[in-house]
Design an enzyme around this catalytic site. Structure first.
Site, PDB file in Angstrom:
ATOM      1  N   GLY A   1       0.853  -7.349  -1.831  1.00  0.00           N
ATOM      2  CA  GLY A   1      -0.107  -6.248  -1.940  1.00  0.00           C
ATOM      3  C   GLY A   1       0.579  -4.919  -2.117  1.00  0.00           C
ATOM      4  O   GLY A   1       1.792  -4.795  -1.904  1.00  0.00           O
ATOM      5  N   PRO A   2      -0.197  -3.904  -2.496  1.00  0.00           N
ATOM      6  CA  PRO A   2       0.396  -2.581  -2.718  1.00  0.00           C
ATOM      7  C   PRO A   2       0.942  -1.966  -1.429  1.00  0.00           C
ATOM      8  O   PRO A   2       0.589  -2.411  -0.335  1.00  0.00           O
ATOM      9  CB  PRO A   2      -0.768  -1.740  -3.260  1.00  0.00           C
ATOM     10  N   PRO A   3       1.804  -0.961  -1.563  1.00  0.00           N
ATOM     11  CA  PRO A   3       2.385  -0.345  -0.368  1.00  0.00           C
ATOM     12  C   PRO A   3       1.312   0.291   0.515  1.00  0.00           C
ATOM     13  O   PRO A   3       0.294   0.763   0.011  1.00  0.00           O
ATOM     14  CB  PRO A   3       3.312   0.744  -0.923  1.00  0.00           C
ATOM     15  N   GLY A   4       1.561   0.267   1.806  1.00  0.00           N
ATOM     16  CA  GLY A   4       0.681   0.960   2.745  1.00  0.00           C
ATOM     17  C   GLY A   4      -0.578   0.218   3.114  1.00  0.00           C
ATOM     18  O   GLY A   4      -1.467   0.773   3.756  1.00  0.00           O
ATOM     19  N   THR A   5      -0.686  -1.055   2.714  1.00  0.00           N
ATOM     20  CA  THR A   5      -1.925  -1.782   3.010  1.00  0.00           C
ATOM     21  C   THR A   5      -1.858  -2.518   4.342  1.00  0.00           C
ATOM     22  O   THR A   5      -2.810  -3.192   4.721  1.00  0.00           O
ATOM     23  CB  THR A   5      -2.259  -2.773   1.874  1.00  0.00           C
TER      24      THR A   5
ATOM     25  N   LYS B   1       1.055  -4.562   5.522  1.00  0.00           N
ATOM     26  CA  LYS B   1       1.803  -5.837   5.547  1.00  0.00           C
ATOM     27  C   LYS B   1       2.749  -5.885   6.757  1.00  0.00           C
ATOM     28  O   LYS B   1       2.816  -6.876   7.467  1.00  0.00           O
ATOM     29  CB  LYS B   1       2.575  -6.022   4.227  1.00  0.00           C
TER      30      LYS B   1
ATOM     31  N   HIS C   1     -10.421  24.026 -17.390  1.00  0.00           N
ATOM     32  CA  HIS C   1      -9.942  22.634 -17.479  1.00  0.00           C
ATOM     33  C   HIS C   1     -10.724  21.743 -16.504  1.00  0.00           C
ATOM     34  O   HIS C   1     -11.265  20.708 -16.892  1.00  0.00           O
ATOM     35  CB  HIS C   1      -8.437  22.621 -17.152  1.00  0.00           C
ATOM     36  N   GLU C   2     -10.809  22.149 -15.243  1.00  0.00           N
ATOM     37  CA  GLU C   2     -11.477  21.324 -14.227  1.00  0.00           C
ATOM     38  C   GLU C   2     -12.989  21.279 -14.462  1.00  0.00           C
ATOM     39  O   GLU C   2     -13.620  20.228 -14.267  1.00  0.00           O
ATOM     40  CB  GLU C   2     -11.181  21.849 -12.804  1.00  0.00           C
TER      41      GLU C   2
ATOM     42  N   ASP D   1      -3.444  13.646 -17.716  1.00  0.00           N
ATOM     43  CA  ASP D   1      -4.728  13.136 -18.236  1.00  0.00           C
ATOM     44  C   ASP D   1      -4.475  12.235 -19.441  1.00  0.00           C
ATOM     45  O   ASP D   1      -5.061  11.161 -19.558  1.00  0.00           O
ATOM     46  CB  ASP D   1      -5.620  14.306 -18.696  1.00  0.00           C
TER      47      ASP D   1
HETATM   48  P1  ADP Z   1       3.032  -1.878   4.166  1.00  0.00           P
HETATM   49  O1  ADP Z   1       3.964  -2.712   4.966  1.00  0.00           O
HETATM   50  O2  ADP Z   1       1.974  -2.685   3.483  1.00  0.00           O
HETATM   51  O3  ADP Z   1       3.692  -0.930   3.205  1.00  0.00           O
HETATM   52  P2  ADP Z   1       2.513  -0.680   6.701  1.00  0.00           P
HETATM   53  O4  ADP Z   1       2.121  -1.853   7.511  1.00  0.00           O
HETATM   54  O5  ADP Z   1       3.909  -0.221   6.836  1.00  0.00           O
HETATM   55  O6  ADP Z   1       2.215  -0.939   5.178  1.00  0.00           O
HETATM   56  O7  ADP Z   1       1.517   0.515   7.010  1.00  0.00           O
HETATM   57  C1  ADP Z   1       1.965   1.746   7.529  1.00  0.00           C
HETATM   58  C2  ADP Z   1       0.969   2.262   8.575  1.00  0.00           C
HETATM   59  O8  ADP Z   1      -0.304   2.492   7.977  1.00  0.00           O
HETATM   60  C3  ADP Z   1       0.708   1.263   9.671  1.00  0.00           C
HETATM   61  O9  ADP Z   1       1.631   1.414  10.695  1.00  0.00           O
HETATM   62  C4  ADP Z   1      -0.677   1.612  10.119  1.00  0.00           C
HETATM   63  O10 ADP Z   1      -0.682   2.670  11.041  1.00  0.00           O
HETATM   64  C5  ADP Z   1      -1.338   2.087   8.848  1.00  0.00           C
HETATM   65  N1  ADP Z   1      -2.066   0.973   8.203  1.00  0.00           N
HETATM   66  C6  ADP Z   1      -1.771   0.411   7.022  1.00  0.00           C
HETATM   67  N2  ADP Z   1      -2.622  -0.570   6.739  1.00  0.00           N
HETATM   68  C7  ADP Z   1      -3.485  -0.645   7.771  1.00  0.00           C
HETATM   69  C8  ADP Z   1      -4.579  -1.488   8.051  1.00  0.00           C
HETATM   70  N3  ADP Z   1      -4.965  -2.426   7.188  1.00  0.00           N
HETATM   71  N4  ADP Z   1      -5.228  -1.302   9.211  1.00  0.00           N
HETATM   72  C9  ADP Z   1      -4.855  -0.326  10.063  1.00  0.00           C
HETATM   73  N5  ADP Z   1      -3.823   0.498   9.858  1.00  0.00           N
HETATM   74  C10 ADP Z   1      -3.139   0.347   8.724  1.00  0.00           C
END
Ligand code: ADP
Length: 729
Positions: free
Chosen positions: A281-285, A287, A531-532, A607
Site C-alpha cells: 500500500g501507499p506510504p502512511g497508510t 503498515k 488562475h484559481e 496543472d
Molecule cells: P506506513 O508504514 O504505511 O508508511 P505508518 O504505519 O508508519 O505508515 O504510519 C505513520 C503514522 O500514521 C502511524 O504511526 C499512525 O499514527 C498514523 N497512521 C497511519 N495509518 C493509520 C491508520 N490506518 N490508523 C491510525 N493511524 C494511522
C-alpha cells in the site's frame, strides 16, 4: 570487578604491547652503529680511570668494562702494564674496587696474537663469539678475562687457526644479545603491525560495548534493526484499537496474531502460520502500525528496519545483517517464549527482481542480501513464533522467489482509507483532545478526501498545536506549571474547526506564508486570483467535476494558491466524463491568465503535468481514445520522455499515432477551457476580486457566489468524448 577471562585478555594485550615496544626498540636502538659500540665500551660504570703507564712507547688507554660475564656492577679498571708488549707478559696492573669480583680487562688484538704465539700456556681459554669479532681471553696465570676486539676481515679466522696450531683451548658461543637482536629484526615489524591491529580491534570492541558513539568496525555487519519492545522499555504497546481505515488488513493480521498466541493449538491441527506477510500500500497508510499491533496483541517483541539498511557498498554486509536480524529474533523468542515480529519496510529496496540494474557490485550485494532473506525464511520453522512482516508499495517489482508459497504466504493490501475509514482514524487521533462543539469525525473526514492515516495524524497534531498556541497566548511567556494548571482549569480551550482546516491544508501544502503574502505585488496576486478563479468556475460547470469546497490565494510553501475539490463519495474508478472534467479544470487556470490578463507564466506547469498524464493514460492504458481498446507500455509511467525509463512494447508506427492522439486530446481539453473563460469572463473576474480582498472563499460562500453569478456557458458545448470519431471520419 574485571572478570577472570578479561584479565587474561588484558594480560595478553599487555604482553603483545611490551613485545611490540621491544621490537621497536630493537629496530631503532639495539642495533648500534660503530659510534654506539664505542659509547658502550666507555659506559660510565667506572669508579675511576687510571692512566696507563707508558712502557716501551706504548701508551694505552685502559677502559673499564662492565663485567659481562658476572653481570653485576663490579667496577673494575684494569690497566695492562709493563710486559704488555711483545714479551707476551700479561697486563701488569688490575685495579679493583673494594668488592672483589671476577676480574676483567681489555687487550689489544696484536697483544693477543703475541701472547698466543709466544706464551700459549698463559691462556686458559679463548671464547669466540659467533655473532661478532669480540673474543674473551681467560688467562691461566691470573684468571683474568680480557676482552679483545679482533680486526675485521679475517682476524677471527686467523686467531682460531693459531689457537689450533698452538693447542690453545678455545670455544665458540652465540652472543645472546645478537640472537635477540636478530629475532627482533626478523619479527619486530610483524609484531608491531599485529599489535597495532589488535589495539584498534580492542578499542572498537570497547566502544561498541559502551553503546553510543560510532559503532566499531566489527559492528558494521550487525543488524540495523531497532528494537521497540525491549524489556523494561517504556514503550506503549500498539494494538489493533490504534488502527482504522484498513478493515481487511486488520482482519487478516488479527487472524495471524491469534495464531501466534495459540501456536500449540494450530500445531495440533497441523495448521501452518505464514512465515512472512507482505503489506502492500501507499506510504502512511499504517503498515508499520499494523506490524506493531501484531506484536502488541501477542505481547511479543518487535524490531523494525528498512530494506535500504541492508544495501551497503560492500558485498556481503547486507547478507550478514539479515542473518544477524533473524538470529536476534530467534534469540528473543527463545528468551521470552513470546512471538517476535521482524518488520522490513520498503522491502523492494532489497527484494526487487534480480537481473536488472546496472551497477555490478550493488547488484551482487542486493542479490546476496535477497538470498540471505530467502535462506533465513526457508530456515524458519512453522509456528516457531518468529514472523517476518514486510511492507512495499510496489509488489509487482518484487522477485518471484520472495512471493513463492512457503515464504510470504500472506499478501495484504493496505489502501488509502475511505470516508468511513478517515472518520475512524480522526476518532483515534482526536482521542483525549478537547474539541469544539459541533466537530465530529464525519465532518473532518469530509474535509480530508484522499488523505492517508499519517496525513490525518499530522493534521490533528497541527490543529492541536495551533489551539495550544492560540489559547496559551494569554499566558505570560515565562508561565510556571502551576499558572498553566490554573489557566487550564479556569479558561481551558478547545480545538476549533478552523484549526483542523489549517491542519489539513498544512500537511498537503505546507505552512501559510503570511509575510510573503503581504509583500507580494498586487499584479502577482491578481495573476494567482484569476488562475484559481478560472479553476473554480470550470469545476462548477464541467459535468462530472467534484464539488469545490475551498478556493484560496494564500501562499503556502508548496503552492501560490489552490482550489480544493472534494467528491461527496469515495471514488474507486473514474468515468471518461470525470476524466475530461479533471483535464479541463486543470487547464482552465492557464486559459484564464491567457485570455483575461494576456500573459502567461510558469505557474501552470503542475496543472499541465496532471492533464497530460491523464490524456496519455486515456490513450495507452484506459482504451478511451480513437485509437481503440488496448493498453500498451509497462506500468503507469509508460510515457515516452516521462517517468523512469519505461520499456515500450509497441513499434514506432503506433508510437507516432499515440503521440498524435495524445496531443489531440490535450488540445481539445484546452479548447473547452478557453471556451469557459470566454463565456464566463465576468464571473471569473468577480471571483478574483473577492479572492484579492478575502484571500479565501469557503464552501458556503462559494455556493452563494455561484447563485449570484450564474454561468453563461452552454453545457452542450462542454461535452467531449475522446473516443468519438470526427464527422469527417
Ligand atoms: P506506513 O508504514 O504505511 O508508511 P505508518 O504505519 O508508519 O505508515 O504510519 C505513520 C503514522 O500514521 C502511524 O504511526 C499512525 O499514527 C498514523 N497512521 C497511519 N495509518 C493509520 C491508520 N490506518 N490508523 C491510525 N493511524 C494511522
Amino acid at each position: 570487578m574485571i572478570p577472570e577471562r578479561d584479565k587474561w585478555k588484558q594480560f595478553g594485550f599487555w604482553m603483545i604491547g611490551i613485545l611490540a615496544f621491544a621490537a621497536f626498540i630493537g629496530f631503532v636502538i639495539v642495533e648500534p652503529g660503530p659510534t654506539d659500540r664505542m659509547r658502550a665500551e666507555s659506559a660510565p660504570h667506572v669508579s675511576r680511570t687510571v692512566k696507563p703507564v707508558a712502557r716501551g712507547g706504548h701508551g694505552k688507554q685502559v677502559v673499564a668494562q662492565p663485567d659481562a660475564v658476572a653481570g653485576d656492577n663490579t667496577n673494575v679498571v684494569t690497566e695492562p702494564g709493563a710486559g704488555s708488549d711483545n714479551t707476551g707478559q700479561a697486563p701488569t696492573r688490575t685495579i679493583q674496587n673494594a668488592r672483589s669480583a671476577p676480574k676483567t680487562g681489555t687487550m689489544e688484538a696484536h697483544e693477543l696474537f703475541s701472547l698466543m704465539e709466544n706464551n700459549p700456556e698463559a691462556i686458559a681459554m679463548i671464547t669466540f663469539n659467533n655473532g661478532s669479532d669480540r673474543v674473551i681471553v681467560k688467562r691461566a696465570d691470573n684468571g683474568i678475562r680480557y676482552y679483545v676486539t679482533l680486526p675485521e676481515g679475517g682476524g677471527k679466522e686467523a686467531a682460531i687457526s693459531l689457537a689450533r696450531q698452538k693447542n690453545i683451548a678455545w670455544t665458540a658461543q652465540t652472543d645472546s644479545t645478537s640472537a635477540i637482536r636478530g629475532f627482533l629484526f626478523s619479527f619486530g615489524p610483524i609484531i608491531l603491525i599485529g599489535a597495532i591491529f589488535l589495539f584498534i580491534w580492542n578499542r572498537n570492541r570497547k566502544q561498541a560495548g559502551a553503546g553510543g558513539g560510532n559503532p566499531g568496525m566489527n559492528n558494521f555487519a550487525k543488524s540495523k534493526a531497532q528494537d521497540h519492545d525491549e524489556e523494561g522499555a517504556a514503550v506503549r504497546r500498539v494494538t489493533f484499537d490504534d488502527v482504522a481505515g484498513c478493515d481487511e488488513a486488520i482482519v487478516e493480521l488479527k487472524r495471524i496474531a491469534r495464531g501466534l498466541k495459540r501456536r500449540k493449538l494450530y500445531s495440533f491441527f497441523g495448521a501452518k502460520l505464514p512465515k512472512g506477510v507482505i503489506l502492500v500500500g501507499p506510504p502512511g497508510t499504517g503498515k508499520t502500525l499494523l506490524a506493531r499491533a501484531v506484536a502488541g496483541e501477542t505481547d511479543g517483541t518487535f524490531s523494525s528496519t528498512s530494506g535500504s539498511d541492508f544495501v551497503e557498498m560492500f558485498v556481503g554486509v547486507g547478507a550478514s545483517r539479515v542473518r544477524d536480524t533473524f538470529a536476534k529474533g530467534r534469540e528473543k523468542v527463545k528468551k521470552t517464549g513470546k512471538p517476535h515480529i521482524i518488520f522490513i519496510d520498503e522491502i523492494d529496496a532489497v527484494g526487487g527482481k534480480r537481473g536488472g540494474g546496472t551497477g555490478e557490485s550493488s547488484n551482487s550485494e542486493r542479490e546476496q542480501t535477497l538470498n540471505a532473506i530467502l535462506v533465513e525464511m526457508d530456515g524458519m520453522k512453522n509456528n516457531e513464533g518468529l514472523i517476518l512482516i514486510a511492507a512495499t508499495n510496489r509488489v509487482d517489482m518484487l522477485d518471484d522467489a520472495l512471493m513463492r508459497p512457503g515464504r510470504f504466504d500472506a499478501q495484504v493490501s493496505v489502501e488509502l482509507p475511505n470516508k468511513e475509514g478517515r472518520a475512524a482514524i480522526f476518532g483515534i487521533h482526536t482521542r483525549n483532545k478537547p474539541l469544539a462543539e459541533g466537530i465530529n469525525n464525519v465532518l473532518l473526514a469530509d474535509r480530508s478526501y484522499g488523505y492517508s492515516g499519517a496525513e490525518i495524524e499530522g493534521a490533528c497534531n497541527r490543529a492541536a498545536l495551533l489551539a495550544a498556541e492560540r489559547c496559551g497566548a494569554e499566558l505570560p511567556e515565562d508561565a510556571t506549571e502551576a499558572q498553566i494548571d490554573a489557566f487550564l482549569k479556569e479558561a481551558g480551550g478547545v480545538i476549533t474547526l478552523a484549526d483542523f482546516d489549517e491542519g489539513v491544508d498544512f500537511v498537503r501544502f505546507g505552512s501559510a506564508n503570511t509575510s510573503k503574502q503581504k509583500t507580494m505585488a498586487s499584479k502577482e496576486k491578481k495573476n494567482t486570483a484569476i488562475h484559481e478563479a478560472a479553476h473554480a468556475c470550470a469545476s462548477d460547470i464541467m459535468p462530472g467535476a467534484d464539488p469545490v469546497v475551498k478556493i484560496t490565494i494564500m501562499s503556502r510553501s508548496k503552492a501560490l494558491g489552490y482550489v480544493q475539490n472534494m467528491p461527496s463519495d469515495d471514488r474507486y474508478s473514474l468515468t471518461v466524463v470525470q476524466i475530461v472534467a479533471r483535464m479541463v479544470t486543470a487547464m482552465a487556470g492557464r486559459a484564464g491568465q491567457e485570455q483575461i490578463l494576456g500573459q502567461i507564466d510558469t505557474g501552470a506547469s503542475n496543472d499541465f503535468e496532471q492533464a497530460s498524464q491523464m490524456a496519455h493514460s486515456v490513450v495507452t492504458r484506459w482504451g478511451m481514445s480513437r485509437l481503440g481498446h488496448f493498453a500498451v507500455g509497462r506500468g503507469g509511467a509508460a510515457m515516452r520522455g516521462m517517468g523512469s525509463g519505461p520499456v515500450s512494447n509497441y513499434g514506432p508506427k503506433l508510437a507516432d499515432r499515440i503521440d498524435d492522439e495524445w496531443m489531440r486530446i490535450n488540445e481539445e481539453c484546452f479548447k473547452i477551457a478557453m471556451l469557459i473563460v470566454e463565456k464566463d469572463r465576468e464571473r471569473i473576474e468577480a471571483l478574483a476580486e473577492i479572492l484579492m480582498e478575502k484571500e479565501t472563499v469557503l464552501g458556503d460562500e462559494w455556493v452563494e457566489f455561484t447563485r449570484q453569478y450564474p454561468s453563461k456557458v452552454d453545457k452542450e458545448a462542454l461535452a467531449f468524448d475522446p473516443a468519438a470519431k470526427s464527422e469527417e471520419g
